[in-house]
Motif scaffolding. Structure first.
Motif, PDB file in Angstrom:
ATOM      1  N   LEU A 150      -1.424  -5.086   5.646  1.00 18.42           N
ATOM      2  CA  LEU A 150       0.041  -4.669   5.384  1.00 18.42           C
ATOM      3  C   LEU A 150       0.270  -4.199   4.091  1.00 18.42           C
ATOM      4  CD1 LEU A 150       2.985  -5.014   6.745  1.00 18.42           C
ATOM      5  CD2 LEU A 150       2.868  -7.086   5.438  1.00 18.42           C
ATOM      6  N   GLY A 151       1.016  -2.980   3.953  1.00 23.58           N
ATOM      7  CA  GLY A 151       1.126  -2.289   2.540  1.00 23.58           C
ATOM      8  C   GLY A 151       2.151  -3.304   1.983  1.00 23.58           C
ATOM      9  N   ALA A 152       2.827  -2.438   0.992  1.00 23.06           N
ATOM     10  CA  ALA A 152       3.654  -3.209  -0.004  1.00 23.06           C
ATOM     11  C   ALA A 152       5.210  -3.874   0.770  1.00 23.06           C
ATOM     12  CB  ALA A 152       4.290  -2.333  -1.285  1.00 23.06           C
ATOM     13  N   VAL A 153       5.539  -4.846   0.545  1.00 19.02           N
ATOM     14  CA  VAL A 153       6.710  -5.483   0.985  1.00 19.02           C
ATOM     15  C   VAL A 153       7.720  -5.207   0.042  1.00 19.02           C
ATOM     16  CG1 VAL A 153       7.512  -7.607   2.015  1.00 19.02           C
ATOM     17  CG2 VAL A 153       5.176  -7.043   2.129  1.00 19.02           C
ATOM     18  N   ASP A 154       8.850  -5.015   0.578  1.00 21.99           N
ATOM     19  CA  ASP A 154      10.087  -4.786  -0.332  1.00 21.99           C
ATOM     20  C   ASP A 154      10.770  -6.215  -0.404  1.00 21.99           C
ATOM     21  OD1 ASP A 154      12.775  -4.654  -1.347  1.00 21.99           O
ATOM     22  OD2 ASP A 154      13.561  -3.378   0.321  1.00 21.99           O
ATOM     23  N   PRO A 155      10.652  -7.010  -1.575  1.00 27.98           N
ATOM     24  CA  PRO A 155      11.004  -8.209  -1.850  1.00 27.98           C
ATOM     25  C   PRO A 155      12.876  -8.455  -1.736  1.00 27.98           C
ATOM     26  CG  PRO A 155      10.685  -6.943  -3.882  1.00 27.98           C
ATOM     27  CD  PRO A 155      10.251  -6.061  -2.855  1.00 27.98           C
ATOM     28  N   SER A 156      13.488  -7.590  -1.530  1.00 29.67           N
ATOM     29  CA  SER A 156      14.971  -7.785  -1.396  1.00 29.67           C
ATOM     30  C   SER A 156      15.339  -9.042  -0.490  1.00 29.67           C
ATOM     31  CB  SER A 156      15.600  -6.409  -1.449  1.00 29.67           C
ATOM     32  OG  SER A 156      15.214  -5.742   0.048  1.00 29.67           O
TER      33      SER A 156
ATOM     34  N   GLU B  64       1.124  -2.069  11.980  1.00 31.66           N
ATOM     35  CA  GLU B  64       0.706  -2.202  10.559  1.00 31.66           C
ATOM     36  C   GLU B  64      -0.856  -2.541  10.481  1.00 31.66           C
ATOM     37  OE1 GLU B  64       2.268  -0.985   7.881  1.00 31.66           O
ATOM     38  OE2 GLU B  64       3.968  -0.688   8.962  1.00 31.66           O
ATOM     39  N   GLY B  65      -1.451  -2.866  11.408  1.00 24.51           N
ATOM     40  CA  GLY B  65      -2.846  -3.518  11.706  1.00 24.51           C
ATOM     41  C   GLY B  65      -3.048  -4.783  11.278  1.00 24.51           C
ATOM     42  N   VAL B  66      -1.839  -5.747  10.979  1.00 25.69           N
ATOM     43  CA  VAL B  66      -1.975  -7.075  10.664  1.00 25.69           C
ATOM     44  C   VAL B  66      -2.292  -7.756  11.951  1.00 25.69           C
ATOM     45  CG1 VAL B  66      -0.825  -9.031   9.643  1.00 25.69           C
ATOM     46  CG2 VAL B  66      -0.158  -6.850   8.855  1.00 25.69           C
ATOM     47  N   LEU B  67      -1.788  -7.335  12.780  1.00 28.68           N
ATOM     48  CA  LEU B  67      -2.130  -8.212  14.405  1.00 28.68           C
ATOM     49  C   LEU B  67      -3.122  -7.155  14.833  1.00 28.68           C
ATOM     50  CD1 LEU B  67       0.939  -9.911  15.910  1.00 28.68           C
ATOM     51  CD2 LEU B  67      -0.803 -10.923  13.946  1.00 28.68           C
ATOM     52  N   VAL B  68      -4.260  -7.535  15.466  1.00 30.69           N
ATOM     53  CA  VAL B  68      -5.377  -6.720  16.186  1.00 30.69           C
ATOM     54  C   VAL B  68      -5.548  -7.470  17.332  1.00 30.69           C
ATOM     55  CG1 VAL B  68      -7.528  -5.717  16.198  1.00 30.69           C
ATOM     56  CG2 VAL B  68      -6.388  -6.030  13.994  1.00 30.69           C
ATOM     57  N   TYR B  69      -5.208  -6.717  18.614  1.00 30.22           N
ATOM     58  CA  TYR B  69      -5.173  -7.001  19.985  1.00 30.22           C
ATOM     59  C   TYR B  69      -6.575  -7.071  20.433  1.00 30.22           C
ATOM     60  CZ  TYR B  69      -0.207  -7.492  19.597  1.00 30.22           C
ATOM     61  OH  TYR B  69       1.015  -7.803  19.208  1.00 30.22           O
ATOM     62  N   GLU B  70      -7.125  -7.730  21.486  1.00 28.35           N
ATOM     63  CA  GLU B  70      -8.317  -7.519  22.150  1.00 28.35           C
ATOM     64  C   GLU B  70      -8.053  -6.429  23.038  1.00 28.35           C
ATOM     65  OE1 GLU B  70     -10.799  -7.712  25.701  1.00 28.35           O
ATOM     66  OE2 GLU B  70      -8.870  -7.985  25.634  1.00 28.35           O
TER      67      GLU B  70
ATOM     68  N   ALA C  30       2.563 -16.499  17.977  1.00 24.58           N
ATOM     69  CA  ALA C  30       2.075 -17.512  17.173  1.00 24.58           C
ATOM     70  C   ALA C  30       1.159 -16.991  15.840  1.00 24.58           C
ATOM     71  CB  ALA C  30       0.990 -18.434  17.783  1.00 24.58           C
ATOM     72  N   CYS C  31       0.484 -15.844  16.205  1.00 22.66           N
ATOM     73  CA  CYS C  31      -0.341 -15.360  15.276  1.00 22.66           C
ATOM     74  C   CYS C  31       0.597 -14.439  14.386  1.00 22.66           C
ATOM     75  CB  CYS C  31      -1.225 -14.348  15.780  1.00 22.66           C
ATOM     76  SG  CYS C  31      -2.687 -15.050  16.361  1.00 22.66           S
ATOM     77  N   ALA C  32       2.003 -14.085  14.717  1.00 24.28           N
ATOM     78  CA  ALA C  32       2.831 -13.186  13.991  1.00 24.28           C
ATOM     79  C   ALA C  32       3.577 -14.383  12.939  1.00 24.28           C
ATOM     80  CB  ALA C  32       4.120 -12.810  14.850  1.00 24.28           C
ATOM     81  N   VAL C  33       3.700 -15.585  13.452  1.00 25.78           N
ATOM     82  CA  VAL C  33       4.361 -16.557  12.708  1.00 25.78           C
ATOM     83  C   VAL C  33       3.465 -17.108  11.645  1.00 25.78           C
ATOM     84  CG1 VAL C  33       5.070 -18.980  12.717  1.00 25.78           C
ATOM     85  CG2 VAL C  33       5.918 -17.541  14.363  1.00 25.78           C
ATOM     86  N   HIS C  34       2.069 -17.180  11.992  1.00 25.97           N
ATOM     87  CA  HIS C  34       0.962 -17.734  10.952  1.00 25.97           C
ATOM     88  C   HIS C  34       0.821 -16.721   9.953  1.00 25.97           C
ATOM     89  CE1 HIS C  34      -2.069 -20.006   9.389  1.00 25.97           C
ATOM     90  NE2 HIS C  34      -2.831 -19.086   9.612  1.00 25.97           N
ATOM     91  N   ALA C  35       0.616 -15.300  10.432  1.00 26.32           N
ATOM     92  CA  ALA C  35       0.511 -14.153   9.605  1.00 26.32           C
ATOM     93  C   ALA C  35       1.597 -14.220   8.470  1.00 26.32           C
ATOM     94  CB  ALA C  35       0.203 -12.968  10.206  1.00 26.32           C
ATOM     95  N   CYS C  36       2.915 -14.361   9.080  1.00 28.51           N
ATOM     96  CA  CYS C  36       3.899 -14.367   7.995  1.00 28.51           C
ATOM     97  C   CYS C  36       4.072 -15.682   6.948  1.00 28.51           C
ATOM     98  CB  CYS C  36       5.266 -14.002   8.696  1.00 28.51           C
ATOM     99  SG  CYS C  36       5.518 -12.522   9.391  1.00 28.51           S
ATOM    100  N   ALA C  37       3.424 -16.458   7.712  1.00 29.08           N
ATOM    101  CA  ALA C  37       3.336 -17.790   6.772  1.00 29.08           C
ATOM    102  C   ALA C  37       2.552 -17.680   5.493  1.00 29.08           C
ATOM    103  CB  ALA C  37       3.182 -18.991   7.226  1.00 29.08           C
ATOM    104  N   LEU C  38       1.507 -17.002   6.090  1.00 24.50           N
ATOM    105  CA  LEU C  38       0.291 -16.894   5.041  1.00 24.50           C
ATOM    106  C   LEU C  38       0.713 -15.583   4.104  1.00 24.50           C
ATOM    107  CD1 LEU C  38      -2.855 -16.558   7.277  1.00 24.50           C
ATOM    108  CD2 LEU C  38      -2.208 -18.482   5.779  1.00 24.50           C
ATOM    109  N   LEU C  39       1.712 -14.593   4.420  1.00 24.68           N
ATOM    110  CA  LEU C  39       2.191 -13.612   3.605  1.00 24.68           C
ATOM    111  C   LEU C  39       2.910 -14.225   2.650  1.00 24.68           C
ATOM    112  CD1 LEU C  39       2.454 -10.494   6.081  1.00 24.68           C
ATOM    113  CD2 LEU C  39       0.928 -10.697   4.201  1.00 24.68           C
TER     114      LEU C  39
END
Length: 293
Positions: free
Chosen positions: A27-33, A217-223, A247-256
């Protein structure tokens, strides 16, 4: 608390996932607004506070059905058709602007054909019957209460309100995710109707668009077989790979959120709005016929 239960459940599902993996560095830059206010054109926000609150309760009671959205009669704009969400939100706004909100008693007796006419849809579309069911459940949940009274009973806790919605209406009881139960307090806060001390503790609102953006964005990669299935336009059954994606979307965003210091609900808003761009819409996202998103 509700949000922590969601994070724990999604972290476990992500760790055990067979079909999806997470690559946070993609994931690239995130807009923090902060999340922008709700769109006043497509949402009814100009009435008195009780009517606007009733609009948001009503909208979020039918804020699902993305698996049926290809079958909707989309509203047209000079730039092309509206999304399924904005088609429903704007049709509901027209009803509130023209005739005002439904009473709790009217919600409890909502007919499919009546609601389909309001939303400009065919009455035999399965989704309309589910929407009418959702509004009847909302009428029972509210009972004799005003919408703002139901908000006040949460005593300033977004998670408490989400929990009550999930307990009181089966279509909000999305165990492990609680997407729609969490999004209502978020919307009430965006509309300036409520202040919740724990608002920033909410997770993302796991649907099919935010995971789609994360995949693009390549953050989630599917089989490969799952990717081919989705890219071919085939629906997924509820559970299994579909549940892993959310679930992976939720967890990825928690880590981000931990990495960036940006709240998960802000990340959700940023990703959801990013997903309105043509390049994201041009690529198939996963579809599942469910009342949860």
């Amino acid at each position: 608390m509700l949000a922590e239960e969601v994070r724990a459940q999604c972290a476990l599902l992500a760790a055990q996932a067979r079909w999806v993996r997470i690559d946070l560095d993609a994931l690239g830059a995130v807009d923090p607004s902060e999340p922008p206010p709700l769109d006043a054109e497509h949402h009814f926000l100009e009435g008195d506070e009780e009517d606007v609150a009733r609009y948001l309760f009503t909208l979020d009671a039918i804020n699902f059905g993305s698996g049926w959205f290809p079958e909707l009669r989309k509203r047209q704009t000079p730039d092309g058709p509206m999304s399924g969400y904005f088609t429903i939100a704007s049709a509901l706004s027209d009803r509130f602007r023209g005739e005002g909100p439904w009473t709790n008693a009217q919600l409890r007796t909502m007919r499919t054909d009546e609601l389909a006419a309001v939303l400009g849809q065919a009455a035999d579309l399965e989704l309309m019957a589910l929407y009418a069911q959702g509004l009847r459940a909302l009428g029972r949940f509210l009972g004799d209460r005003r919408a703002l009274h139901a908000v006040a009973e949460a005593q300033g806790s977004a998670q408490r309100l989400a929990g009550r919605l999930a307990q009181g209406m089966a279509m909000f009881n999305d165990v492990g995710f609680f997407k729609r139960a969490q999004i209502l307090p978020h919307d009430l806060a965006l509309a300036g109707l409520a202040t919740f001390g724990d608002l920033e503790q909410l997770t993302i609102f796991a649907d099919n668009l935010v995971p789609h953006v994360l995949r693009c964005e390549g953050v989630l990669v599917y089989e490969r077989r799952l990717a081919d299935h989705i890219d071919g336009g085939w629906r997924l059954p509820l559970g299994g790979a579909e549940r892993e994606i959310r679930a992976c979307a939720v967890h990825a965003c928690a880590l981000l959120a931990e990495r960036t210091g940006i709240s998960e609900r802000t990340l959700d808003n940023w990703l959801w709005n990013r997903g309105q761009a043509p390049e994201y819409k041009a690529r198939p996202r996963h579809r599942c016929k469910t009342v949860f998103y």
